[in-house]
Design a protein around this motif. Sequence first.
Motif, PDB file in Angstrom:
ATOM      1  N   TRP A  82      34.086  -6.347 -13.024  1.00  0.00           N
ATOM      2  CA  TRP A  82      33.864  -7.645 -12.374  1.00  0.00           C
ATOM      3  C   TRP A  82      32.494  -8.226 -12.707  1.00  0.00           C
ATOM      4  O   TRP A  82      32.123  -9.290 -12.205  1.00  0.00           O
TER       5      TRP A  82
ATOM      6  N   LEU B 162      33.516 -10.074 -17.663  1.00  0.00           N
ATOM      7  CA  LEU B 162      34.443 -11.190 -17.415  1.00  0.00           C
ATOM      8  C   LEU B 162      34.446 -12.167 -18.598  1.00  0.00           C
ATOM      9  O   LEU B 162      35.459 -12.818 -18.864  1.00  0.00           O
TER      10      LEU B 162
ATOM     11  N   ALA C 137      39.480  -9.349 -15.762  1.00  0.00           N
ATOM     12  CA  ALA C 137      38.767  -8.181 -15.216  1.00  0.00           C
ATOM     13  C   ALA C 137      39.596  -6.903 -15.307  1.00  0.00           C
ATOM     14  O   ALA C 137      39.655  -6.121 -14.355  1.00  0.00           O
TER      15      ALA C 137
END
Length: 208
Positions: A42, A47, A53
């Motif tokens: 995350w 990302l 994710a």
Amino acid sequence: MDTTYRLYYSPGACSLAAHIALEETGAHFELACVPVAERANWQPAYLAINPKARVPELAISGCSKVPELPAIMTFIARRHNEVISLLPYDVLEESRCHEWLAWLTGWVHGLGFGGLWRPERFICDEQRYAEVRERARDTIAVSFTDIERKLGDGREYAALSGYSIVDPMLLVLYRWGLRIDMPMQTGYPAWTTLARRILSRPAVQRAE
Ligand SMILES: N[C@@H](CCC(=O)N[C@@H](CS)C(=O)NCC(=O)O)C(=O)O
């Protein structure tokens, strides 16, 4: 072929299947650890690589990226077909492999283990997480019975054509079964035999 890959993985995750496939091909690759347990998936830096994710993600040098395990396995198999046949040439046999992998990743992993380990994906009310987990355990148990039945006809590997992109994911799920205290050895003897056969492969041992 000197294509270089970078495999984004997390210890114990389904990314192990992609790691095994890369080892089988002898291709040059590097590993980038993204520990899901520490929520590294995350972080903004990851990302930017995979906006969903998730691991695995396969980066191909000077080219592109491939997310989603079934797509990664298909890419590796097709790209290195001259080294090892992980996806049969016959179109019906190939479809059988995709059938297996779609079910294992979408249903057994996504719905079964997803519901058990990530109930928040299915329901907002925390009070009902236990209910979701219980239902997910049922899904896993029924799926595991189906896997055992399919493997119980004496076949050597998941696909009748032989070792393929399906088997590494079956090893991942076998280990997850152990992790949640399913009676893998006594309840799933054919799958246990298959897991041992997969584990005896040098490429699999290198990916451990
Ligand atoms: N549909 C994806 C699912 C991948 C997936 O869910 N991977 C897990 C690890 S086994 C993950 O990244 N989980 C991150 C999280 O739950 O936050 C695929 O087949 O690659």
